[in-house]
Enzyme design. Sequence first.
Site, short mmCIF file in Angstrom:
data_model
loop_
_atom_site.label_atom_id
_atom_site.label_comp_id
_atom_site.label_asym_id
_atom_site.label_seq_id
_atom_site.Cartn_x
_atom_site.Cartn_y
_atom_site.Cartn_z
N VAL F 77 1.00 -1.53 0.04
CA VAL F 77 -0.04 -0.07 0.04
C VAL F 77 0.96 1.04 0.09
CG1 VAL F 77 -1.81 1.23 1.46
CG2 VAL F 77 -1.72 -1.05 1.35
N CYS F 78 0.81 2.26 -0.92
CA CYS F 78 1.65 3.44 -1.13
C CYS F 78 1.55 4.45 0.41
CB CYS F 78 0.92 4.24 -2.25
SG CYS F 78 1.83 5.79 -2.11
N ILE F 79 2.61 4.55 0.78
CA ILE F 79 2.44 5.09 2.13
C ILE F 79 1.73 6.74 2.05
CG2 ILE F 79 4.59 6.07 1.92
CD1 ILE F 79 4.63 5.47 5.02
N ALA F 82 -1.97 6.36 1.15
CA ALA F 82 -2.58 6.00 2.48
C ALA F 82 -2.49 7.14 3.44
CB ALA F 82 -1.76 4.79 2.84
#
Lengths: 126, 126, 100, 100, 130, 130
Positions: F77-79, F82
């Site tokens: 999941v892309c930080i 997110a």
Amino acid sequence: MEEEVIKKFLYVNRKAPYGTIYALESLEVVLIGAAFDQDVSLAFIDDGVYQLKKDQQTSVDSGIGVKDFSRTYRALEGYDVEKLYVDRKSMEERGLSEDDLLVDVQVFDEAQMAELMEQQDVVLSF
Amino acid sequence: MEEEVIKKFLYVNRKAPYGTIYALESLEVVLIGAAFDQDVSLAFIDDGVYQLKKDQQTSVDSGIGVKDFSRTYRALEGYDVEKLYVDRKSMEERGLSEDDLLVDVQVFDEAQMAELMEQQDVVLSF
Amino acid sequence: MLHTVNKSPFDKNSLENCVRFSRKGHSILLFEDAIYGALKGTRFEALLTEALKNTSVYVLVPDLEARGMRMENVIEGVKATDYAGFVNLSVDNKTVQAWL
Amino acid sequence: MLHTVNKSPFDKNSLENCVRFSRKGHSILLFEDAIYGALKGTRFEALLTEALKNTSVYVLVPDLEARGMRMENVIEGVKATDYAGFVNLSVDNKTVQAWL
Amino acid sequence: MKFGILVNEGPYQHQASDSAYQFTKAALENGHEIYRVFFYHDGVYNASRLTVPPQDDRNIVTRWSDLGKKYKLDMVVCIAAAQRRGLLDENEAKRQGKDADNIAEGFRISGLGQLIESGIQSERMMVFGD
Amino acid sequence: MKFGILVNEGPYQHQASDSAYQFTKAALENGHEIYRVFFYHDGVYNASRLTVPPQDDRNIVTRWSDLGKKYKLDMVVCIAAAQRRGLLDENEAKRQGKDADNIAEGFRISGLGQLIESGIQSERMMVFGD
């Protein structure tokens, strides 16, 4: 982690800025990706051409309440991202010319753009 | 909570089913709204017409892995939601006729649809 | 090269632009709401018929059937495929471009 | 009646359909990416010029300026408005329909 | 005049939530009343207290919370849409056996009937979506 | 063959996540390898463990978790995306001073570099979006 591979990455931008976040978050990928020393090109097609329009004006406290991120396109050169291609038909049917754009681009006709696409290893569409 | 007000509610459906959730969640509003005894109409325009196409076939375990919710349109009558209007041009440019639809509808031309819209108190677009 | 399109041609301009940039020998996969672009008798039949002259066009059958359509509703020359076929198309083409 | 449109006419068919169902005396507000529909020199100039014959068309200036455009780029006859003006338009029209 | 507001998209991805906010704020500042702001579809994500936007960007969630506080707005998140998408308050989390909740201050979770009621009680219904 | 998968939309609102799942599953069942599934934009919402879809609907999050477990998938999941949208793991929650986290089993949060790396290491990159 990476091996010594150089791949051709094409970012295809077909959406207008601000109405959706794709233009901004696509740019974030390009900036991070610049550190990987790949062969990067950006294509602006359809409403994606509008991402490069000069004179964008908004901020968190004025206008639509959203930050103007258009100057980031100007910073791309500093990241060695220099291959920006604009689809001629998309530009012209919007009544725009190269003078309206905030960065230097190459204007491509359909055959040139199709060839560019064909040469790629990775095409990321936003 | 509600007072004895009867308002004209129009639900405007312009999106295809499955590709996005709007068709399904719009239907959920219509079903809940039926309990409020308002004067409810549904308009199907553009790809919204496809919501009513017969023979939809998918389930959680087959096809695209998404539940077929099309039979719910058939249940609307039981909720006294009976005014369903389809835009003729939208239907025709999709090569569809009334026989292709899973419920009885009235087919409206532009003037009739425009008049319907004008008569409304509340227009909910999905 | 494989082009994928997932939007209805009535709603968005993706199919039109995909066709504009596809070249002889390319493949186009229509899935999700783009299956409407593969159907006979719609306003976009001519666009797809044109595309079929140079490219191979595929339609994802699970998406077609979910939307109440069958292969008999599809323009002649468009080929049926499923998710495994989608995977194979991606294997067979060096580059894949999604027209979002 | 007030129609609101928030999508670019190049990308989606909302403006086209809004114009199709709007009647004499109605108002149309173009905001978000729909401001591109208000501009001079685009492929959609004719559509909007047609709309202006029967309806009042407004463009939301904050959305226009965010996208690098100014009122001088806008088709003659289209009126400028801001968020307060948007509110007033909603007050002045009994029904509001969003063309999403 | 009394407005009902419907927000169909989440924060950041689409401008819909920004536009809805700007409209609501302008209506309030011009003396109008907001009967209710209803968050439907992905709009429910506007009510997550776990968002951490970049420092130089707007904070869409707290912007709604602050406006809600200032004007005592009724900000309702659709329960059915919220369940599907993982937006819960403490009660819902307990009821569903989830170990955390994520709703922000000033929002409440309730049923779709609240949208219909807003349509009935408001003089104008404004829809912001994709 | 080695695939990279990019998912740009959240669960339920758009079919993109469903299509990405069906493609990934078909690729794995046909003997291919998935180098990484990367969740970007609203795609990060696919990793929320707080979703409670209706009983008769598919559970998009657990479907991904189960597939990930079965095939030991790297689901990232892309930080940045997110944070903007309120998707946090325990570490991130602590770091940001948030009192809850909501990431589901089998997903991990990391940077955009992981997407580029997936492009470099995979033989094909598939993008699913709106």
